[in-house]
Design a protein around this motif. Structure first.
Motif, PDB file in Angstrom:
ATOM      1  N   VAL A 109       0.853  -1.197   0.000  1.00  0.00           N
ATOM      2  CA  VAL A 109       0.000   0.000   0.000  1.00  0.00           C
ATOM      3  C   VAL A 109       0.885   1.241   0.000  1.00  0.00           C
ATOM      4  N   LYS A 110       1.924   1.225   0.789  1.00  0.00           N
ATOM      5  CA  LYS A 110       2.855   2.358   0.838  1.00  0.00           C
ATOM      6  C   LYS A 110       3.413   2.644  -0.555  1.00  0.00           C
ATOM      7  N   GLU A 111       3.826   1.605  -1.263  1.00  0.00           N
ATOM      8  CA  GLU A 111       4.367   1.773  -2.615  1.00  0.00           C
ATOM      9  C   GLU A 111       3.298   2.275  -3.585  1.00  0.00           C
ATOM     10  N   ALA A 112       2.077   1.767  -3.454  1.00  0.00           N
ATOM     11  CA  ALA A 112       0.982   2.227  -4.321  1.00  0.00           C
ATOM     12  C   ALA A 112       0.694   3.705  -4.070  1.00  0.00           C
ATOM     13  N   CYS A 113       0.749   4.120  -2.818  1.00  0.00           N
ATOM     14  CA  CYS A 113       0.546   5.535  -2.479  1.00  0.00           C
ATOM     15  C   CYS A 113       1.664   6.396  -3.059  1.00  0.00           C
ATOM     16  N   LEU A 114       2.885   5.907  -2.992  1.00  0.00           N
ATOM     17  CA  LEU A 114       4.010   6.644  -3.553  1.00  0.00           C
ATOM     18  C   LEU A 114       3.824   6.837  -5.055  1.00  0.00           C
ATOM     19  N   ASP A 115       3.412   5.789  -5.743  1.00  0.00           N
ATOM     20  CA  ASP A 115       3.161   5.901  -7.183  1.00  0.00           C
ATOM     21  C   ASP A 115       2.065   6.925  -7.465  1.00  0.00           C
ATOM     22  N   LEU A 116       0.992   6.876  -6.691  1.00  0.00           N
ATOM     23  CA  LEU A 116      -0.119   7.810  -6.875  1.00  0.00           C
ATOM     24  C   LEU A 116       0.324   9.238  -6.562  1.00  0.00           C
ATOM     25  N   GLU A 117       1.107   9.387  -5.534  1.00  0.00           N
ATOM     26  CA  GLU A 117       1.626  10.703  -5.160  1.00  0.00           C
ATOM     27  C   GLU A 117       2.475  11.283  -6.293  1.00  0.00           C
ATOM     28  N   ARG A 118       3.310  10.464  -6.883  1.00  0.00           N
ATOM     29  CA  ARG A 118       4.143  10.915  -8.007  1.00  0.00           C
ATOM     30  C   ARG A 118       3.294  11.301  -9.212  1.00  0.00           C
ATOM     31  N   SER A 119       2.276  10.509  -9.503  1.00  0.00           N
ATOM     32  CA  SER A 119       1.400  10.830 -10.632  1.00  0.00           C
ATOM     33  C   SER A 119       0.698  12.158 -10.404  1.00  0.00           C
ATOM     34  N   ALA A 120       0.233  12.371  -9.181  1.00  0.00           N
ATOM     35  CA  ALA A 120      -0.437  13.629  -8.849  1.00  0.00           C
ATOM     36  C   ALA A 120       0.536  14.794  -8.950  1.00  0.00           C
ATOM     37  N   LEU A 121       1.736  14.602  -8.455  1.00  0.00           N
ATOM     38  CA  LEU A 121       2.757  15.648  -8.502  1.00  0.00           C
ATOM     39  C   LEU A 121       3.063  16.029  -9.947  1.00  0.00           C
ATOM     40  N   GLY A 122       3.104  15.030 -10.821  1.00  0.00           N
ATOM     41  CA  GLY A 122       3.378  15.282 -12.231  1.00  0.00           C
ATOM     42  C   GLY A 122       2.158  15.692 -13.037  1.00  0.00           C
ATOM     43  N   GLY A 123       0.985  15.714 -12.401  1.00  0.00           N
ATOM     44  CA  GLY A 123      -0.240  16.078 -13.100  1.00  0.00           C
ATOM     45  C   GLY A 123      -0.678  15.047 -14.128  1.00  0.00           C
ATOM     46  N   ASN A 124      -0.259  13.813 -13.956  1.00  0.00           N
ATOM     47  CA  ASN A 124      -0.562  12.751 -14.911  1.00  0.00           C
ATOM     48  C   ASN A 124      -1.841  12.028 -14.490  1.00  0.00           C
ATOM     49  N   THR A 125      -2.959  12.533 -14.935  1.00  0.00           N
ATOM     50  CA  THR A 125      -4.262  11.996 -14.538  1.00  0.00           C
ATOM     51  C   THR A 125      -4.459  10.566 -15.003  1.00  0.00           C
ATOM     52  N   ASP A 126      -4.064  10.263 -16.233  1.00  0.00           N
ATOM     53  CA  ASP A 126      -4.238   8.895 -16.741  1.00  0.00           C
ATOM     54  C   ASP A 126      -3.488   7.888 -15.876  1.00  0.00           C
ATOM     55  N   GLN A 127      -2.248   8.205 -15.539  1.00  0.00           N
ATOM     56  CA  GLN A 127      -1.472   7.303 -14.688  1.00  0.00           C
ATOM     57  C   GLN A 127      -2.049   7.263 -13.281  1.00  0.00           C
ATOM     58  N   ALA A 128      -2.548   8.378 -12.801  1.00  0.00           N
ATOM     59  CA  ALA A 128      -3.133   8.417 -11.466  1.00  0.00           C
ATOM     60  C   ALA A 128      -4.331   7.473 -11.366  1.00  0.00           C
ATOM     61  N   TYR A 129      -5.135   7.402 -12.413  1.00  0.00           N
ATOM     62  CA  TYR A 129      -6.261   6.455 -12.400  1.00  0.00           C
ATOM     63  C   TYR A 129      -5.761   5.013 -12.333  1.00  0.00           C
ATOM     64  N   LYS A 130      -4.707   4.709 -13.052  1.00  0.00           N
ATOM     65  CA  LYS A 130      -4.126   3.352 -12.989  1.00  0.00           C
ATOM     66  C   LYS A 130      -3.579   3.079 -11.592  1.00  0.00           C
ATOM     67  N   ASP A 131      -2.886   4.066 -11.048  1.00  0.00           N
ATOM     68  CA  ASP A 131      -2.334   3.917  -9.702  1.00  0.00           C
ATOM     69  C   ASP A 131      -3.435   3.764  -8.665  1.00  0.00           C
ATOM     70  N   MET A 132      -4.551   4.440  -8.876  1.00  0.00           N
ATOM     71  CA  MET A 132      -5.688   4.344  -7.955  1.00  0.00           C
ATOM     72  C   MET A 132      -6.245   2.932  -7.931  1.00  0.00           C
ATOM     73  N   LEU A 133      -6.326   2.304  -9.086  1.00  0.00           N
ATOM     74  CA  LEU A 133      -6.807   0.912  -9.141  1.00  0.00           C
ATOM     75  C   LEU A 133      -5.895  -0.015  -8.350  1.00  0.00           C
ATOM     76  N   VAL A 134      -4.601   0.189  -8.479  1.00  0.00           N
ATOM     77  CA  VAL A 134      -3.639  -0.620  -7.719  1.00  0.00           C
ATOM     78  C   VAL A 134      -3.813  -0.366  -6.228  1.00  0.00           C
ATOM     79  N   LEU A 135      -3.935   0.901  -5.859  1.00  0.00           N
ATOM     80  CA  LEU A 135      -4.110   1.239  -4.447  1.00  0.00           C
ATOM     81  C   LEU A 135      -5.358   0.583  -3.878  1.00  0.00           C
ATOM     82  N   GLU A 136      -6.463   0.678  -4.587  1.00  0.00           N
ATOM     83  CA  GLU A 136      -7.705   0.076  -4.084  1.00  0.00           C
ATOM     84  C   GLU A 136      -7.574  -1.439  -3.952  1.00  0.00           C
TER      85      GLU A 136
END
Length: 124
Positions: free
Chosen positions: A82-109
């Motif tokens: 979960v920590k790693e999934a959050c890190l990925d999502l945090e990076r996507s958000a920081l980069g403004g990459n919405t498409d990747q953030a949705y993918k990361d969100m699925l992994v997090l969930e």
């Protein structure tokens, strides 16, 4: 400001909760650990819901903040995936990459569901 993101390899463990952390806690503090897991199960689904809402409304700063705060809670609980999934999502958000953030969100969930299931079973 130059921001450098470094590559971090994905975790190689299949443990939902870090096995070393769990053994150290469960050996001497099992009842306390059950209380910690109970609080996590009570509080964190709401935070995941807020993360999903921030993503859907495009609030990337809020998404980054919420992912970062869940990352800390997950680290405290030994929930390394979960920590790693959050890190990925945090990076996507920081980069403004919405498409990747949705993918990361699925992994997090998915990872959060595994943690919820594990913790619920552990508490029984």
């Amino acid at each position: 400001m130059n921001l450098v993101l470094t590559y971090r390899p994905k975790m190689k463990t299949n443990d939902v909760i870090n096995d070393i952390w769990l053994k150290s806690m469960a050996s001497t503090k099992k009842e306390f650990l059950k209380k910690l897991f109970s609080v996590f199960l009570r509080d964190e689904p709401n935070r995941v819901h807020k993360i999903r809402d921030a993503l859907q409304t495009g609030e990337m700063d809020k998404l980054k903040f919420l992912a970062h705060s869940l990352k800390g809670a997950a680290a405290t609980m030994g929930a390394d995936r979960v920590k790693e999934a959050c890190l990925d999502l945090e990076r996507s958000a920081l980069g403004g990459n919405t498409d990747q953030a949705y993918k990361d969100m699925l992994v997090l969930e998915h990872e959060m569901k595994s943690v919820y299931d594990f913790m619920s079973e552990f508490i029984k």
